[in-house]
Design a protein around this motif. Sequence first.
Motif, PDB file in Angstrom:
ATOM      1  N   ALA A 166     103.363  38.428   4.562  1.00  0.00           N
ATOM      2  CA  ALA A 166     104.639  38.612   3.870  1.00  0.00           C
ATOM      3  C   ALA A 166     105.413  39.785   4.467  1.00  0.00           C
ATOM      4  O   ALA A 166     106.617  39.687   4.726  1.00  0.00           O
ATOM      5  CB  ALA A 166     104.401  38.831   2.376  1.00  0.00           C
ATOM      6  N   PRO A 173     106.041  39.344  -1.519  1.00  0.00           N
ATOM      7  CA  PRO A 173     104.957  38.394  -1.798  1.00  0.00           C
ATOM      8  C   PRO A 173     105.202  37.533  -3.041  1.00  0.00           C
ATOM      9  O   PRO A 173     104.789  36.375  -3.084  1.00  0.00           O
ATOM     10  CB  PRO A 173     103.730  39.292  -1.981  1.00  0.00           C
ATOM     11  CG  PRO A 173     104.041  40.517  -1.198  1.00  0.00           C
ATOM     12  CD  PRO A 173     105.540  40.715  -1.346  1.00  0.00           C
ATOM     13  N   CYS A 194     101.440  35.928  -4.902  1.00  0.00           N
ATOM     14  CA  CYS A 194     102.229  34.788  -4.433  1.00  0.00           C
ATOM     15  C   CYS A 194     102.167  33.608  -5.401  1.00  0.00           C
ATOM     16  O   CYS A 194     101.255  33.508  -6.221  1.00  0.00           O
ATOM     17  CB  CYS A 194     101.721  34.337  -3.066  1.00  0.00           C
ATOM     18  SG  CYS A 194     101.683  35.632  -1.803  1.00  0.00           S
TER      19      CYS A 194
END
Length: 233
Positions: A166, A173, A194
Amino acid sequence: MTSTVPPPGTRTAESSTLQAVLLDMDGTLVDTEGFWWDAEVEVFAQLGHRLDDSWRHVVVGGPMTRSAGFLIEATGARITLSELTVLLNDGFENRIARSLPLMPGAARLLAELSAHGVPTALVSASHRRIIDRVLLSLGAQNFTLTVAGDEVERTKPFPDPYLIAAAGLGADPTRCAVIEDTATGLAAAEAAGCHVVAVPSVAPIAPAAGRTVVRSLEQVDLPFLRGLMTEKR
């Protein structure tokens, strides 16, 4: 450090935007989880040991150090971790040289993400030598960056690989979608904050908060992934 994640119920248009898609490799994009097990069975047979099929669920999806270490301990084989790692990578690479089947929907999804300019990362516990070989079939042009298991201090199930991916894409994220096939990978992605899509390969995966379970990548497209960003966590 001040959090940039808006509290529940206050999502803005910006905070609900998909910034990047991060994808696992083995069992997610390429149908290779069985290849790893076959390589392990073959190597240990040469060492005079027979692997118990129930161990397959223990080693799937994990880093080489964990899976190989477990098998050495379980069998009592007289081989070092570094020696076994080389043999397993060799056995796996020999198999993918003969055949490397993509998972259903993988090529179409990668092409769609590329066509729309979505930042995409390949995040795998496999070593760099294996990733580079697989990229010949997946298409290196489909990924903005790749993260290999032997290039991070802590690989899956720790969140580090996904946090690194990320950051490398300049993405938050919490605004990344991750596609994974094993519990180990899911643990890493969820710990990174995530949104996760699980496409189970070897072992079943149950739905959970922040996790969507699908049968195949054929059910996943860009509108689907964008829709994950608007779901409540």
